[in-house]
Scaffold this active site. Structure first.
Site, PDB file in Angstrom:
ATOM      1  N   ASP B  10      30.576  15.267 -50.042  1.00  0.00           N
ATOM      2  CA  ASP B  10      31.001  14.660 -48.774  1.00  0.00           C
ATOM      3  C   ASP B  10      30.003  15.064 -47.701  1.00  0.00           C
ATOM      4  OD1 ASP B  10      32.350  13.591 -46.682  1.00  0.00           O
ATOM      5  OD2 ASP B  10      34.228  14.668 -46.996  1.00  0.00           O
ATOM      6  N   GLU B 104      30.874   9.554 -49.057  1.00  0.00           N
ATOM      7  CA  GLU B 104      31.604  10.338 -50.060  1.00  0.00           C
ATOM      8  C   GLU B 104      31.374   9.757 -51.449  1.00  0.00           C
ATOM      9  OE1 GLU B 104      35.822  11.524 -49.340  1.00  0.00           O
ATOM     10  OE2 GLU B 104      35.538  10.317 -47.537  1.00  0.00           O
TER      11      GLU B 104
END
Lengths: 156, 405
Positions: B10, B104
């Site tokens: 992320d 992500e």
């Protein structure tokens, strides 16, 4: 419009920093951020960093003195310049160097610089003026002002 | 395909990090990225966050909270470029990667140790350093037996952290409020709180059937995942869309037939761009016209063969537009492609034109090289406000993989 700019401290030679006493204009936005030199229109002695005649120079930003024949202003509309209204001053294009610009309390990024114009008075003293144009929708919403500088290589 | 370890990567304050890649002067500066209109903060640096500026704050509030913050115009195309670079890099260290969103990704982490010749945690840190060095974006990484745990791990280790979670991770789960779980919204969290389930550990220890009754099968899947049993696999390709639509506001109400037709053509061009991106052809074309967000008229036309040809879709839309009532001013319009077919699975026909003509392909190639709508239909010229202010970017939401603001 644009009432202030900053340029990275490392981009200005030490001799110019000393000559124009720019140390007192140093700001740092956070501990890890780079030092910047602040150039505001409301400074007692307004200055601008410009790339002129092949080198970085610090020159007066507009004119406030009535005893010289340079326009009493600090900006010039691009349409005015194109109409030839300033041709009597023999304006030359100049590149104003900046990392960030300020308008109505909003700091925004300037990627390459701002277009300016330079003229000389009867004593050959140079003055730099910002060139302005009608603001884009985005700039107008961001800053709340209806004019924006002519940015080099981008349109905000 | 199953895997024993799932990773979740992320990016930290992704949009700001992308801006910092190409602008060193933004490093360390409290920085906010502004949305489509220049009014709202859509992303902020950690420095700006520390002043209390939140995503969605209008700029006039943000500048009061942090007067020396710098605001940057969004550039979703650049963010997409960086995102694809991150995806490509991840594919070199993992056999399976899922592009979850622009910032992500989930990946199969079972080969990570072998790839870096290091123990798992050190290998994860090596991956983090590799991303920082090669892409220039700081990331947080979570590694766990299941994707819910992996995501929980990366979220908890932000910014620029790494967390490897074992199957038995009681202390970690006790430290995580149940609302942090991806898939548990505020209403679900309230239901769980009412049953005294406040942490992820409480959730894991709760009765499975009770969770299922409370939060359906999706809640039960989370329960299994928290126990380290991978229920949701890594998906390397998205399931096909049922429909793709392009449209939106017509820039104010209008009854001008030239402007209405121009918006229709503009939306057809956007739709074809989306069909090209998803590699599908449309079987049906629908036209929906709204007056002040109230559906005014809906037409539907089947195509003789699946197609993404401008001429075919134009010929389907224009008769529907002509048949639509003209008594109300039009405020919104949508053109919807349905009954979609993958391009590589289409049955070729001898009797109908190709799904895309050479002209369509030429237009696409030129626009990919010179910019969107560099070549466009002359019928869209009445939309002068679009072409007058290039910075406005009316169709910015068309960029794939980004959140829409």
């Amino acid at each position: 419009m644009c009432t202030g700019i900053t340029l990275a401290w490392r981009d200005i030679p030490t001799r110019l920093i000393r000559k124009y006493q720019l140390e007192e204009r140093i700001i740092q936005r956070s501990e890890t951020a780079e030092k910047e030199i602040l150039f505001l229109q409301r400074h007692r002695r307004p200055l601008l960093p410009v790339f002129y005649q092949g080198e970085l120079q610090i020159l007066p930003w507009g004119n406030r003195q009535r005893n010289c024949n340079a326009p009493l202003a600090w900006w010039c509309e691009v349409s005015t310049l194109q109409s030839g209204a300033w041709s009597m001053y023999a304006p030359e294009p100049v590149e104003i160097l900046a990392n960030f610009g300020l308008e109505r309390g909003v700091w925004f990024q300037i990627r390459e610089g701002i277009q300016g114009t330079i003229i000389h008075d009867q004593h050959e003293q140079p003055y730099v003026y910002l060139i302005l144009q009608p603001a884009s929708h985005y700039y107008q919403v961001m800053t709340g002002y209806h004019r924006e500088p002519v940015f080099l290589g981008e349109q905000i | 395909m199953g895997t024993s370890l799932i990773g979740h990567i992320d990016a930290d304050c992704f949009y700001v990090s992308c801006e910092r890649i190409r602008s060193h002067s933004l490093r360390g500066v409290p920085c906010g990225v502004l949305g489509n209109q220049g009014a709202c903060v859509i992303a902020k640096s950690y420095e700006l966050k520390s002043y209390g500026v939140k995503t969605g704050h209008p700029i006039w509030e943000a500048k009061k909270l942090c007067p020396h913050a710098v605001f940057v115009k969004r550039d979703f195309r650049w963010y997409e470029v960086i995102s694809r670079k991150l995806l490509d890099l991840l594919k070199t260290v993992s056999p399976l990667v899922e592009y979850y969103s622009i910032d992500e990704m989930f990946f199969d982490a079972s080969e990570l140790s072998r790839h870096f010749q290091l123990p798992l945690e050190a290998a994860t840190r090596a991956l983090q350093t590799l991303v920082q060095d090669q892409i220039g974006v700081p990331v947080s990484i979570g590694i766990a037996p299941a994707r819910t745990l992996a995501k929980l791990g990366s979220d908890a280790s932000k910014p620029f952290g790494v967390r490897v979670i074992e199957k038995d991770c009681e202390s970690f789960l006790r430290s995580q409020p149940v609302g942090e779980l991806c898939g548990i919204g505020s209403r679900s969290a309230k239901k769980l709180h009412d049953r005294n389930i406040r942490t992820c550990w409480d959730y894991r220890q709760a009765d499975r059937l009770m969770i299922r009754n409370l939060l359906t099968i999706k809640g039960e899947a989370l329960w299994w995942e928290l126990r380290g049993d991978a229920i949701n696999p890594i998906q390397t390709s998205r399931p096909p869309h049922k429909a793709i639509a392009r449209g939106g506001s017509c820039g104010g109400k209008t009854m001008d037939p030239d402007r209405i037709r121009a918006w229709a053509v503009r939306n057809i061009e956007r739709l074809i761009e989306a069909l090209d991106h998803h590699r599908v052809y449309a079987g049906h074309i629908s036209l929906q016209i709204d007056a002040n967000k109230t559906a005014l008229w809906l037409g539907r036309t089947p195509l003789a063969v699946p197609s993404a040809s401008f001429r075919t879709i134009y010929d389907a839309v224009m008769p529907m537009l002509a048949a639509a009532p003209t008594s109300h001013p039009v405020s919104h319009m949508h053109i919807i492609a349905e009954n979609l077919t993958w391009r590589d699975k289409i049955q070729k026909s001898l009797f109908f034109e190709e799904p895309q003509s050479p002209l369509d392909q030429l237009k696409r190639d030129i626009n990919q090289k010179l910019g969107r709508f560099a070549i466009r239909s002359a019928e869209t010229l009445p939309l002068h406000e679009i072409y007058h202010d290039a910075t406005h970017n009316y169709d910015i939401c068309d960029i794939s993989g980004k959140m829409c603001f």
